[in-house]
Design an enzyme around this catalytic site. Structure first.
Site, PDB file in Angstrom:
ATOM      1  N   CYS A 127      -2.523   2.927   3.415  1.00 50.80           N
ATOM      2  CA  CYS A 127      -3.935   2.573   3.590  1.00 50.80           C
ATOM      3  C   CYS A 127      -4.242   2.426   5.088  1.00 50.80           C
ATOM      4  O   CYS A 127      -4.129   3.402   5.817  1.00 50.80           O
ATOM      5  CB  CYS A 127      -4.268   1.319   2.785  1.00 50.80           C
ATOM      6  SG  CYS A 127      -6.029   0.942   2.693  1.00 50.80           S
ATOM      7  N   ASP A 175      -8.978  10.143  -4.844  1.00 52.18           N
ATOM      8  CA  ASP A 175      -9.248   9.029  -3.936  1.00 52.18           C
ATOM      9  C   ASP A 175     -10.688   9.119  -3.433  1.00 52.18           C
ATOM     10  O   ASP A 175     -11.070  10.097  -2.784  1.00 52.18           O
ATOM     11  CB  ASP A 175      -8.260   9.095  -2.761  1.00 52.18           C
ATOM     12  CG  ASP A 175      -8.310   7.869  -1.867  1.00 52.18           C
ATOM     13  OD1 ASP A 175      -9.333   7.156  -1.863  1.00 52.18           O
ATOM     14  OD2 ASP A 175      -7.322   7.620  -1.156  1.00 52.18           O
ATOM     15  N   HIS A 206      -6.716   6.097  -4.842  1.00 58.79           N
ATOM     16  CA  HIS A 206      -6.299   5.303  -3.698  1.00 58.79           C
ATOM     17  C   HIS A 206      -5.275   4.258  -4.159  1.00 58.79           C
ATOM     18  O   HIS A 206      -5.309   3.770  -5.280  1.00 58.79           O
ATOM     19  CB  HIS A 206      -7.515   4.600  -3.073  1.00 58.79           C
ATOM     20  CG  HIS A 206      -7.254   4.025  -1.723  1.00 58.79           C
ATOM     21  ND1 HIS A 206      -7.089   4.813  -0.610  1.00 58.79           N
ATOM     22  CD2 HIS A 206      -7.110   2.738  -1.307  1.00 58.79           C
ATOM     23  CE1 HIS A 206      -6.875   4.038   0.434  1.00 58.79           C
ATOM     24  NE2 HIS A 206      -6.866   2.776   0.039  1.00 58.79           N
TER      25      HIS A 206
END
Length: 417
Positions: A127, A175, A206
């Site tokens: 991330c 995502d 994600h």
């Protein structure tokens, strides 16, 4: 393995903490583990131990220390809101410089090694950490970098030319932060760079590597295998997986030593014989399986005849003939069937996954119908199954093909040769 926190000196002499995990061997190349916006929480510490099990010295720095020290947050409610607030106040350029201090600290550690006598350091991030891993590849002297679902990389592609090490980026194909068109822009920016790979995993979103509602195990497994391949090639450590697998098989089928067999495996391994779902999950269950149902339960004339072997960065794929006389109940392969005295030859595929220099899991495949035909408990008449012919054709591909296809012999259907 049990990690703990150490102090790292930043620019200007201030200090911040990093979680450190060391492999069982006591040393290896270093990996800087860059966290999500939730800090060095239990998940990130688990990831650190995971990479230590792969043979790396891991440092996970407290990237938010200039905003707030010792951040360890959960993923929902107020803690998630706090994480987003910390991100809004995070200076990413200063963060990369702090990662540079972490890289320098890693190279100063006596435990850190690398090929050709140098101290190798790679970076992996998730991330926010994935974006930081990309910037580390562009701005810092690291040996390899891997980023998972790093949002915002597409807005930093003016730095793509600065990437001077192997770089792998993983994204979920669904995502919403990095949709397919964003992934394609990133991929296009590195066209012609074989040392840069960008992967998108079907049906993964994600945070697909993090346990919880977003977790996608197939994507996580494939991404980790690809990441390990990048780090192994760039930094080591390099293990002779073929020899390790041979030793494991020697203990299983040669000396038939259960404890020696288990010594070749990680602390909590698993084995799954796919057709019968036999094996074991975890040390205790697998040890019991080996002791009571496998190592001492195979026929005395059991043979493994190798056909081919493929060795990757973290796994071995063996194609073989598995041969035996059914002189006892083999309850891992033919449970509940009394011995028939029949001789059996079957093609068998073993996919063996390693963590570092230890076996983590085995997935074993064979054609159960062929076994049952050969021991006489399944009549092949009218069924699309074969007996020993499957093994013989594996060795001699010139033997007849398509014998089970009734239409194959119809006039004008094809050139039969």
């Amino acid at each position: 393995m049990s990690g703990g926190f150490i102090e790292i000196e930043a620019e200007g002499g201030e200090r911040f903490r990093a979680y450190k995990a060391v492999p069982r061997s006591g040393g290896g190349p270093a990996i800087i583990l860059l966290p999500e916006i939730f800090g060095i929480n239990a998940h990130i510490r688990d990831v650190a131990e995971f990479y230590a099990e792969e043979g790396y010295v891991v440092l996970a720095p407290d990237v938010f220390w200039r905003v707030e020290r010792d951040v360890e947050l959960g993923y929902e409610g107020a803690e998630r809101e706090k994480a987003l607030d910390l991100l809004s106040r995070f200076d990413i350029d200063q963060g990369v410089r702090d990662i540079g201090s972490t890289v320098a600290a890693a190279r100063a550690l006596p435990e850190v090694t690398g090929p050709d006598g140098r101290k190798a350091v790679g970076v992996v991030g998730f991330c926010l950490g994935g974006r930081l891993a990309y910037l580390s590849a562009a701005r810092l002297e690291v040996d390899a970098a891997v980023g998972y679902y790093g949002g915002g990389i597409d807005k930093l592609l003016d730095e793509a030319g600065g990437v001077s090490c192997p770089l792998t980026l993983h994204f979920g194909a669904t995502d919403r932060i990095s949709p397919p068109e964003t992934i394609e822009r990133i991929r296009a920016a590195f066209a012609g760079r074989p040392d840069v790979e960008v992967f998108a995993y079907p049906e993964a979103g994600h945070a697909f590597n993090r346990p919880g509602p977003h977790f996608n195990k197939p994507a996580a497994l494939m991404a980790h295998s690809r990441s390990i391949a990048v780090f192994r090639k760039a930094m080591g450590p390099r293990y002779d997986l073929s020899a390790l697998w041979d030793k494991h098989c020697e203990y299983e089928f040669g000396t038939r030593d259960v404890d020696a067999t288990m010594s070749t495996m990680v602390a909590e391994p698993y084995v799954n014989h796919i057709p019968t779902m036999t094996g074991g999950y975890g040390y205790q269950q697998l040890h019991h399986f080996y002791l009571k149902h496998f190592v001492h339960g195979n026929p005395g004339d059991t043979k493994l005849i190798p056909i081919s072997r493929t060795v990757g960065a973290d796994r071995v794929v063996d194609e073989m003939l598995f041969c035996f006389t059914h002189d006892r109940e083999i309850d891992w392969m033919i449970p509940g069937i009394p011995p028939t005295g029949k001789y059996v030859e079957i093609p068998l595929i073993a996919i063996i996954n390693f963590r570092g220099d230890k076996l983590y899991n085995e997935h074993i495949y064979w054609d159960q119908a062929s076994v049952l035909v050969q021991i006489g408990v399944l009549k092949p008449d009218g069924l699309p199954v074969a007996g020993v012919e499957t093994a013989r054709k594996l060795v001699d591909p010139a033997l007849p093909s398509n014998a089970l296809m009734a239409r194959w012999t119809e006039p004008g259907g094809t050139d039969h040769g």
